[in-house]
Structures are given as structure tokens and as C-alpha cells.
Write an enzyme that holds these catalytic residues in place. Structure first.
Site, mmCIF file in Angstrom:
data_model
loop_
_atom_site.group_PDB
_atom_site.id
_atom_site.type_symbol
_atom_site.label_atom_id
_atom_site.label_comp_id
_atom_site.label_asym_id
_atom_site.label_seq_id
_atom_site.Cartn_x
_atom_site.Cartn_y
_atom_site.Cartn_z
ATOM 1 N N LYS A 94 0.777 -1.246 0.000
ATOM 2 C CA LYS A 94 0.000 0.000 0.000
ATOM 3 C C LYS A 94 0.804 1.290 0.000
ATOM 4 O O LYS A 94 0.274 2.349 0.301
ATOM 5 C CB LYS A 94 -0.928 -0.005 1.213
ATOM 6 C CG LYS A 94 -0.193 0.074 2.538
ATOM 7 C CD LYS A 94 -0.728 1.206 3.372
ATOM 8 C CE LYS A 94 0.137 1.437 4.557
ATOM 9 N NZ LYS A 94 0.318 2.843 4.894
ATOM 10 N N SER A 134 -9.002 2.151 -1.090
ATOM 11 C CA SER A 134 -8.360 3.384 -0.657
ATOM 12 C C SER A 134 -8.900 4.580 -1.426
ATOM 13 O O SER A 134 -9.371 4.446 -2.553
ATOM 14 C CB SER A 134 -6.848 3.283 -0.886
ATOM 15 O OG SER A 134 -6.254 4.559 -0.852
ATOM 16 N N TYR A 160 -0.114 1.293 -7.319
ATOM 17 C CA TYR A 160 -0.927 0.977 -6.133
ATOM 18 C C TYR A 160 -2.379 1.371 -6.394
ATOM 19 O O TYR A 160 -3.300 0.564 -6.267
ATOM 20 C CB TYR A 160 -0.366 1.745 -4.933
ATOM 21 C CG TYR A 160 -1.278 1.782 -3.733
ATOM 22 C CD1 TYR A 160 -1.822 2.967 -3.283
ATOM 23 C CD2 TYR A 160 -1.605 0.607 -3.046
ATOM 24 C CE1 TYR A 160 -2.660 2.995 -2.192
ATOM 25 C CE2 TYR A 160 -2.448 0.625 -1.956
ATOM 26 C CZ TYR A 160 -2.970 1.836 -1.531
ATOM 27 O OH TYR A 160 -3.806 1.862 -0.444
ATOM 28 N N VAL A 228 9.035 18.769 4.218
ATOM 29 C CA VAL A 228 7.623 19.028 3.901
ATOM 30 C C VAL A 228 7.504 19.097 2.379
ATOM 31 O O VAL A 228 8.049 20.010 1.744
ATOM 32 C CB VAL A 228 7.149 20.340 4.549
ATOM 33 C CG1 VAL A 228 5.697 20.644 4.151
ATOM 34 C CG2 VAL A 228 7.282 20.261 6.076
HETATM 35 C C1 WQD Z 1 0.500 12.867 3.831
HETATM 36 C C2 WQD Z 1 0.895 14.326 3.577
HETATM 37 C C3 WQD Z 1 2.607 14.506 1.900
HETATM 38 C C4 WQD Z 1 5.744 12.508 4.231
HETATM 39 C C5 WQD Z 1 -1.243 7.653 2.095
HETATM 40 C C6 WQD Z 1 -0.656 6.298 1.963
HETATM 41 C C7 WQD Z 1 -1.392 5.459 0.979
HETATM 42 C C8 WQD Z 1 -2.870 5.603 1.093
HETATM 43 C C9 WQD Z 1 -3.298 7.051 1.111
HETATM 44 C C10 WQD Z 1 -4.165 3.918 2.130
HETATM 45 C C11 WQD Z 1 1.103 14.618 2.083
HETATM 46 C C12 WQD Z 1 3.129 14.995 3.260
HETATM 47 C C13 WQD Z 1 4.542 13.052 3.816
HETATM 48 C C14 WQD Z 1 6.849 13.371 4.479
HETATM 49 C C15 WQD Z 1 5.482 15.260 3.890
HETATM 50 N N1 WQD Z 1 -3.321 4.949 2.256
HETATM 51 N N2 WQD Z 1 4.412 14.397 3.646
HETATM 52 N N3 WQD Z 1 6.666 14.726 4.298
HETATM 53 O O1 WQD Z 1 0.565 10.469 0.429
HETATM 54 O O2 WQD Z 1 -1.724 10.827 1.439
HETATM 55 O O3 WQD Z 1 -0.837 8.487 1.037
HETATM 56 O O4 WQD Z 1 -2.639 7.653 2.186
HETATM 57 O O5 WQD Z 1 -4.501 3.395 1.134
HETATM 58 O O6 WQD Z 1 -1.033 4.132 1.297
HETATM 59 O O7 WQD Z 1 0.683 6.429 1.516
HETATM 60 O O8 WQD Z 1 0.088 9.947 2.870
HETATM 61 O O9 WQD Z 1 1.463 10.214 4.891
HETATM 62 O O10 WQD Z 1 2.629 9.874 2.674
HETATM 63 O O11 WQD Z 1 1.456 12.046 3.140
HETATM 64 O O12 WQD Z 1 5.333 16.478 3.730
HETATM 65 O O13 WQD Z 1 7.986 12.943 4.862
HETATM 66 O O14 WQD Z 1 2.153 14.564 4.196
HETATM 67 O O15 WQD Z 1 3.067 15.339 0.849
HETATM 68 O O16 WQD Z 1 0.679 15.951 1.848
HETATM 69 P P1 WQD Z 1 -0.485 10.024 1.372
HETATM 70 P P2 WQD Z 1 1.494 10.453 3.435
#
Ligand code: WQD
Length: 358
Positions: A94, A134, A160, A228
Site C-alpha cells: 500500500k 483506498s 498501487y 515538507v
Molecule cells: C500525507 C501528507 C505529503 C511525508 C497515504 C498512503 C497510501 C494511502 C493514502 C491507504 C502529504 C506529506 C509526507 C513526508 C510530507 N493509504 N508528507 N513529508 O501520500 O496521502 O498516502 O494515504 O490506502 O497508502 O501512503 O500519505 O502520509 O505519505 O502524506 O510532507 O515525509 O504529508 O506530501 O501531503 P499520502 P502520506
């Protein structure tokens, strides 16, 4: 009456929390996992995550099968041995970033697994399925908040997301051709947090890809700073907004959905959003941690991450209405429980046996 459920991917993050909730609510559970995300330690009979689940539940799984759903023999042997009332499928790989880098692994695991599983379910006449889908199947939002009528399968940017979308298409076709099937596809948004005991949680190997495990490692001083990804999105502070949902609220919904498809006379395909219905930006999450921990969280603003969208937010009214479900844990508890897990188990499940109640 005790009902028997097969949980795939049961040693993983959502899987372990789901098994704990089912064992605590009068379900019997057979679990299968290839332990790609929660290794078998020291020749244990159970992955560490499930060993702790049994201690927390004061109850045992009926059987743990160390196996891969890509092997149809493993699945058929399970279905020959047990008469399942339903299946909860949580075994998909995932991680969006990983799936962009390794598409073949994602298509192989996610597609072969579901085909093998559905073949066995059909053969052994088990027609109740909860599928962990998802929000990524919605692609780039055409409107917000996202409801279940929003188009899916368009502008998908990762294998994915495409594998989940294809799985949903297969499940819908199955239900259209054979009314014996009941399938609930739970479109999960950003699942975060940990069980209130802090003895199970999101185990990450290497550098965490997701925000919550990464920020807790920065807060715990395991990592120097948070990068970020993007500060020029069309959001109030320019950083990405997500709809975070506590993993225990997700498992409460899975339980309600299971109760309903097993007891009610439902048959066909249904999709439901699993989220909180409120969004928080990266900078807001940082602010919550800084206030809660009374410490600075070092971060640097960098370019957007490939495949990311700027704003994701769910309409959860259908899930609330159909399942009489309401998320109970707010963003503060999500952050607090994630931090407690990180503090108590700095290396996740990669540890020698600790007293679970330690
Ligand atoms: C969240 C926010 C990033 C890491 C996830 C899962 C995926 C799916 C959907 C279930 C975004 C920002 C992140 C970092 C950052 N889940 N970020 N610095 O991308 O929404 O996807 O939810 O199916 O499996 O990956 O989640 O936690 O990676 O990012 O700024 O080091 O945090 O850009 O805005 P995402 P995430």
C-alpha cells in the site's frame, strides 16, 4: 453464535488492529500473512504483532498461516479446513511511492492475490468480502469533499492506485454476474495512530514514507528534520491537506460492516469512505506535535513529491448512515497515540520480547 472470519494481511498495521478488535468482539479469526511487514522473530510461531494482539485480547487466533496469497495451494488448503463466514482482505501492498518505483511487485502481489482469493471463495461458497480499498482510487479530486459517487480510475498516478481500482472493477463485475456475492469496499483515507496500549502500531522498515511515522521519529529525535513536500498547493498554508482517520475507528467500521454483511440479507457491491470528514495540513500536524510535546519539530520546505495531490477530504455521511458509525478519535488523539507507539517501541516490532505491559 461465534462467527469465523479469515483476515488476510493480518500481521500488518491495520490487520493487527483489526484482529484485536474481532477477537474482542466474539469473532473467531484465522489469519494469513507472508510477514513481509511484520517479520517472524526468533523462530516464533506468530509474528510479533499478532503475539501482542493475543496478549491484549486475552484470546488466541484459531490459526496463523504463514503464507502468500499468490500461492493458490495455500489458500485452497485453508478453505478446505475451515468454513468461513466472511473474509477481510487487508493484504495489499500500500505504499504509493514504493509502487511508483516497483510497479511489477505491486501488480503481482495485489492482483494475483485477489484473483486466487476470489477463486477459492467461489469454489468453497464463501460470498462475503470486506475489501480494504483506498481513497487513491478517486485520483485527482474533481470536487471536495469526495463522496462515493465521485468518479474513480481517472488520473491515477501509481500502480498501487491502479491495482486497487482494477480490483474494485473485478469485484463489481463479480457481484453483477452472481447475486450470491456481497462485497463492501472500504475506501480508506489516511489511516494513522495506534492502539491505546501503544503495544501495537505502524511498524516501518527503513525510512518511513508516510507523514505520521516520519514526524514521530523526528519528534523522538531519531531523525534530524521533516521534509515538507510542497508548500505551493492551493491550500490555506500551501502544504498538503489530508483526511486522517484513527486506525481503531477504521477497525470499528470493519466490525460493523462484517456484522451487517453476515447478518443482513445484503447482496451486491457497496463502496464506503473511511475517514474523519475533516482535513489537516502538514504544517497543522507539525503545530499539533509542537504544542503537545512542547518542543520544536525541525522541518524544511522542499518540492512536491511525485504522485501527490494537494487536498484530500472525505464525505463520510454514507458510512455514518448505513453502519451507524462515527469516528470517535480526533486528530489530537491520532497524533498522541502515534507518538506513544513510537516512544514505547522505537524499533517497532524489531525487538526482543518485551513485557507487553511494560
Ligand atoms: C500525507 C501528507 C505529503 C511525508 C497515504 C498512503 C497510501 C494511502 C493514502 C491507504 C502529504 C506529506 C509526507 C513526508 C510530507 N493509504 N508528507 N513529508 O501520500 O496521502 O498516502 O494515504 O490506502 O497508502 O501512503 O500519505 O502520509 O505519505 O502524506 O510532507 O515525509 O504529508 O506530501 O501531503 P499520502 P502520506
Amino acid at each position: 453464535m461465534c462467527r469465523l472470519v479469515l483476515v488476510t494481511g493480518a500481521a500488518g498495521y491495520i490487520g493487527s488492529h483489526c484482529v484485536l478488535n474481532l477477537l474482542s468482539n466474539n469473532y473467531e479469526v484465522v489469519v494469513i500473512d507472508n510477514s513481509s511487514t511484520s517479520a517472524l522473530i526468533n523462530g516464533q510461531q506468530l509474528p510479533e504483532s499478532l503475539r501482542r494482539v493475543e496478549l491484549l485480547a486475552n484470546n488466541c487466533v484459531k490459526e496463523f498461516i504463514f503464507g502468500d496469497l499468490c500461492n493458490s495451494d495455500v489458500i485452497n488448503k485453508m478453505f478446505k479446513k475451515y468454513r468461513f463466514d466472511a473474509v477481510v482482505h487487508l493484504a495489499d501492498l500500500k505504499n504509493i511511492t514504493e509502487s511508483i518505483e516497483q510497479p511489477l511487485d505491486y501488480y503481482r502481489n495485489n492482483m494475483i492475490s485477489i484473483i486466487n482469493l476470489l477463486d477459492a471463495m467461489k469454489r468453497f461458497e464463501v460470498f462475503n468480502l470486506i475489501f480494504a480499498s483506498s481513497a487513491v482510487v478517486y485520483g485527482k479530486p474533481k470536487y471536495l469533499p469526495l463522496d462515493e459517487l465521485h468518479p474513480t480510475g481517472q488520473s491515477l498516478t501509481s500502480s498501487y492506485a491502479k491495482s486497487l481500482y482494477m480490483t474494485e472493477q473485478i469485484l463489481q463485475d463479480l457481484c453483477t454476474t452472481d447475486p450470491k456475492w456481497t462485497v463492501v469496499s472500504l475506501r480508506m483515507f489516511n489511516v494513522v495512530g495506534a492502539h491505546n496500549s501503544a503495544d501495537i502500531g505502524e511498524h516501518t522498515t527503513g525510512v518511513p514514507k508516510n507523514l505520521m511515522p516520519y514526524i514521530t521519529q523526528v519528534a523522538n529525535e531519531g531523525r534530524p528534520e521533516l521534509r515538507v513536500y510542497g508548500s505551493d498547493y492551493d491550500t490555506p498554508d500551501g502544504t498538503g491537506i489530508r483526511d486522517y482517520i484513527h486506525v481503531e475507528d477504521v477497525c470499528d467500521l470493519i466490525l460493523k460492516a462484517l456484522n451487517k454483511i453476515i447478518s443482513d440479507n445484503w447482496s451486491q457491491w457497496y463502496a464506503f469512505n473511511v475517514a474523519n470528514g475533516s482535513g489537516h495540513s502538514v504544517l497543522e500536524i507539525i503545530d499539533i506535535f509542537e504544542k503537545k510535546l512542547a518542543q520544536k519539530i525541525p522541518y524544511v520546505l522542499v518540492d512536491r513529491r511525485p504522485g501527490d495531490i494537494g487536498h484530500s477530504l472525505a464525505d463520510i455521511s454514507l458510512s455514518k448512515q448505513i453502519f451507524n458509525w462515527e469516528p470517535k478519535r480526533d486528530i489530537h488523539l491520532m497524533c498522541e497515540s502515534a507518538m506513544n507507539w513510537q516512544k514505547k517501541h522505537i524499533n517497532g516490532f524489531d525487538c526482543i520480547h518485551q513485557n507487553v505491559n511494560q
